[in-house]
Design a protein around this motif. Structure first.
Motif, short mmCIF file in Angstrom:
data_model
loop_
_atom_site.label_atom_id
_atom_site.label_comp_id
_atom_site.label_asym_id
_atom_site.label_seq_id
_atom_site.Cartn_x
_atom_site.Cartn_y
_atom_site.Cartn_z
N UNK A 1 -2.53 5.37 -2.95
CA UNK A 1 -1.11 4.50 -3.35
C UNK A 1 -0.94 3.32 -2.83
N UNK A 2 -1.31 3.08 -1.29
CA UNK A 2 -1.34 1.75 -0.71
C UNK A 2 -2.62 0.90 -1.16
N UNK A 3 -3.62 1.30 -1.44
CA UNK A 3 -4.68 0.63 -2.01
C UNK A 3 -4.20 0.14 -3.37
N UNK A 4 -3.49 0.80 -4.24
CA UNK A 4 -3.17 0.38 -5.50
C UNK A 4 -2.15 -0.82 -5.43
N UNK A 5 -1.33 -0.91 -4.24
CA UNK A 5 -0.43 -2.09 -3.88
C UNK A 5 -1.02 -3.10 -3.64
N UNK A 6 -2.34 -3.32 -3.12
CA UNK A 6 -2.89 -4.50 -2.67
C UNK A 6 -2.76 -5.46 -3.74
N UNK A 7 -2.84 -5.18 -4.87
CA UNK A 7 -3.28 -6.04 -6.00
C UNK A 7 -2.18 -6.28 -6.97
N UNK A 8 -1.08 -5.30 -6.59
CA UNK A 8 0.44 -5.29 -7.42
C UNK A 8 0.77 -6.53 -7.59
N UNK A 9 1.21 -7.40 -6.41
CA UNK A 9 1.75 -8.86 -6.49
C UNK A 9 0.85 -10.04 -6.93
N UNK A 10 -0.51 -9.72 -6.75
CA UNK A 10 -1.26 -11.03 -7.14
C UNK A 10 -1.64 -10.80 -8.61
N UNK A 11 -1.57 -9.84 -8.96
CA UNK A 11 -1.76 -9.42 -10.76
C UNK A 11 -0.34 -10.01 -11.42
N UNK A 12 0.98 -9.82 -10.76
CA UNK A 12 1.92 -10.43 -11.20
C UNK A 12 1.97 -12.04 -11.03
N UNK A 13 1.28 -12.63 -10.07
CA UNK A 13 1.25 -13.98 -10.11
C UNK A 13 0.27 -14.61 -10.98
N UNK A 14 -0.95 -13.86 -11.24
CA UNK A 14 -2.04 -14.48 -12.05
C UNK A 14 -1.58 -14.94 -13.35
N UNK A 15 -0.73 -14.17 -13.99
CA UNK A 15 -0.43 -14.56 -15.56
C UNK A 15 0.78 -15.34 -15.39
N UNK A 16 1.55 -15.67 -14.50
CA UNK A 16 2.74 -16.29 -14.39
C UNK A 16 2.64 -17.72 -15.40
#
Length: 484
Positions: free
Chosen positions: A16-31
C-alpha cells in the motif's frame, strides 16, 4: 510464533505505501498534457473574443509545440541516462537509499518546474522548467525502479502480477485524477497554484518513502534476510549486465516499442482531439485523453490476477500489440468518436503492463534486478524521448495559436502505428526464442545448464525462484511457465 513480516497482511501493508510512492509524481507528470493550451497560449490576450462559446485566444506561457514536447522529451532522456546508474546503485546500496533520494528529487524537480511558471515572458522560463523536468525525471523514473524492486522482493512467486498491477493502478489513479481535476483547479486558481499543488502531492510520495523504508527494514530483519541481501548486494558488479539473456533484451525492446505508442500520444492527445473534433472543449478533450488511464486504473488489478493464474505472458504481449494496431488508424483516418480509441488503448495498455513488466523479475537474478529494471527503463525512455522529438518535428515549430493541420496529426498517428508494428515483431521473436528454450529444456535432465542468462553457481533454492521448476509438464521449462 510467526513474526508479523511472515504473514500475508504485512506484505500488503508494504504494498500500500509502496504504491503511494508514485501517486503524486504520476499526477504531476501529465499536468502539461491537460494544460497544453495554456502552455502554448499567448503571453497576453488583449483583444480576446468568444465565438460559439470558445475563446479565440488562450493566455498562457507562449511555448511553441516543439518547446512543449521538449518538456516530455527531456524527462524521457533524463530517465534514459539516470536510471542505469540508479538501478546499479539500488542493487549496491539497497532500497532504502533509493526511496529517500529519488522521492526527494521528485519534490525538488516539481517545485522548480512550478517556480519556472512565474517567469512568464522572460528568458528564464524555459530553462527553469526544463531543469525542473530534468530533476523530476531523474527522481520519478528511478523511484519506479525501487518500487518494482520492493514489490518483486515481497511478492516473489506470490501474486506477482497482481502486486505489479496494483502499483500501476495507484500510479494511474494519480494520472486519472490529474485529467479530471487539473483543468477545473487551473480555471479557479491559475496555472502557478496548479503546478505548486502537483509539487505538494510529490511531498506525499516522500512521506510514503519514509514509511515503506521503515516497514521494509523491519520486515527483512524479522525474516532474517537483511544480512544476506546486503552480502549479495556487495557482490553485484556492472559486468553482470553481460549475463542478461536474449529473452530479457527482446522483452525490453517489446516494452520500448509499445510505450512509444502510448506516452507520446497522450502528451498531445488533448490538443489533437480539440483540433480534429472541434465540438469538444478543452475540458472534454482532457477527459477523453485521460480515458487511457481510466481503463488502466479499472483493469490493472483484475488483469494482474488473471495473468498470475493463466501465465501466457508472451502470448498476451503479442496480442496487445496486434490489438493496438486499429487504434491509431481510427484516430488518423476516421471520425469515430475518439473515446472509443482511448478506452481501447487503455485496455491493451493494461494487459501489456501487467504481462511485460512483471516478467523481468522472472528472467534475472534477484541481486541484479535493480540493474535490469534500470536498463529496461533506460531503453524505454530512449525510445519515448526520440518519439517525443519526432512528434514535435511532425507537428511543427510555430506557435499553435490556430489549429494544427489534420495532415500533420495523421503523420503523427502513422508514426505511432510504425512503433506498434515494431512491437509485434519483437514480441513474436520473444515467443520464438522462449519456445526454443522450452524445446531444449525438455530434451535434457540438467536444467540449470540451459539457464544461460544466470551467473555461474546460481542456486534456485537459495534464490527462492522454485517457480521456474514446476513439475507440471504443461508449464515446465525455462520460461514456458511465464510466456506460454
Amino acid at each position: 510464533m510467526a513474526q508479523p513480516a511472515e504473514k500475508a497482511y504485512y506484505r500488503f501493508v508494504v504494498l500500500f505505501f509502496n504504491c503511494l510512492l508514485t501517486f503524486g509524481s504520476y499526477f504531476c507528470f501529465d499536468i502539461p498534457s491537460v494544460l497544453q493550451d495554456q502552455f502554448q497560449g499567448n503571453l497576453t490576450c488583449p483583444n480576446a473574443t468568444v465565438i460559439n462559446g470558445t475563446v479565440d485566444c488562450v493566455e498562457g506561457l507562449g511555448m511553441t509545440p516543439q518547446q512543449y514536447n521538449l518538456l516530455y522529451a527531456i524527462y524521457a532522456w533524463t530517465n534514459a541516462v539516470v536510471v542505469i546508474l540508479a538501478g546499479f546503485l539500488i542493487d549496491k546500496l539497497g532500497n532504502r537509499f533509493g526511496v529517500f533520494l529519488f522521492s526527494f528529487l521528485c519534490v525538488l524537480g516539481s517545485s522548480l518546474f512550478a517556480l519556472g511558471s512565474h517567469f512568464k515572458g522572460s528568458p528564464y522560463l524555459l530553462p527553469l522548467m526544463l531543469t525542473g523536468r530534468l530533476l523530476f525525471g531523474s527522481g520519478n523514473g528511478s523511484l519506479t525502479i525501487v518500487q518494482n524492486r520492493i514489490t518483486a522482493f515481497w511478492f516473489k512467486g506470490k501474486e506477482l502480477a497482481l502486486a505489479f498491477g496494483l502499483t500501476l493502478a495507484f500510479s494511474r489513479l494519480g494520472s486519472v485524477l490529474n485529467f479530471f481535476l487539473t483543468q477545473k483547479f487551473e480555471e479557479k486558481y491559475g496555472m502557478q497554484w496548479t503546478l505548486w499543488g502537483g509539487a505538494l502531492l510529490c511531498v506525499l510520495g516522500f512521506t510514503s518513502a519514509v514509511i515503506v523504508s521503515t516497514l521494509d527494514k523491519i520486515g527483512m530483519r524479522q525474516l532474517g534476510l537483511d544480512g544476506a541481501i546486503q552480502e549479495e548486494s556487495r557482490k553485484v558488479r556492472i559486468q553482470d549486465v553481460k549475463l542478461l539473456s536474449v529473452t530479457y533484451w527482446l522483452l525490453v525492446l517489446t516494452i520500448m516499442f509499445f510505450y512509444n505508442g502510448i506516452f507520446p500520444f497522450i502528451a498531445d492527445a488533448s490538443k489533437f482531439i480539440q483540433d480534429k473534433y472541434s465540438y469538444y472543449s478543452q475540458k472534454e478533450a482532457a477527459y477523453i485523453a485521460g480515458a487511457v488511464y481510466d481503463s488502466s486504473l479499472v483493469l490493472s488489478a483484475s488483469v494482474g490476477i488473471l495473468i498470475d493464474y493463466v501465465g501466457l505472458r508472451g502470448v498476451f504481449a503479442v496480442a496487445c500489440a496486434v490489438l493496438t494496431l486499429p487504434v491509431f488508424g481510427l484516430l488518423a483516418f476516421t471520425f469515430v468518436p475518439p473515446l472509443v480509441s482511448t478506452i481501447w488503448l487503455g485496455v491493451t495498455y493494461s494487459f501489456a503492463a501487467a504481462s511485460m513488466w512483471p516478467s523481468i523479475p522472472l528472467v534475472v537474478p534477484q541481486a541484479t534486478l535493480g540493474t535490469a529494471m534500470g536498463l529496461a527503463t533506460s531503453v524505454q525512455m530512449i525510445g519515448i524521448g526520440i518519439s517525443n522529438l519526432v512528434v514535435g518535428q511532425i507537428l511543427g515549430t510555430k506557435s499553435s495559436e490556430t489549429k494544427i493541420p489534420l495532415w500533420r496529426w495523421q503523420r503523427m498517428m502513422i508514426f505511432m502505428l510504425a512503433n506498434t508494428i515494431s512491437c509485434i515483431v519483437t514480441s513474436v521473436l520473444l515467443n520464438v526464442v522462449d519456445h526454443r528454450q522450452f524445446i531444449l529444456y525438455t530434451h535434457t535432465q540438467q536444467e540449470v545448464n540451459y539457464y544461460f542468462f544466470v551467473p555461474t553457481g546460481w542456486d534456485p533454492e537459495q534464490d527462492n525462484q522454485e517457480v521456474r521448476h514446476t513439475t507440471s509438464p504443461a508449464k515446465s521449462g525455462p520460461l514456458y511457465h511465464f510466456f506460454f
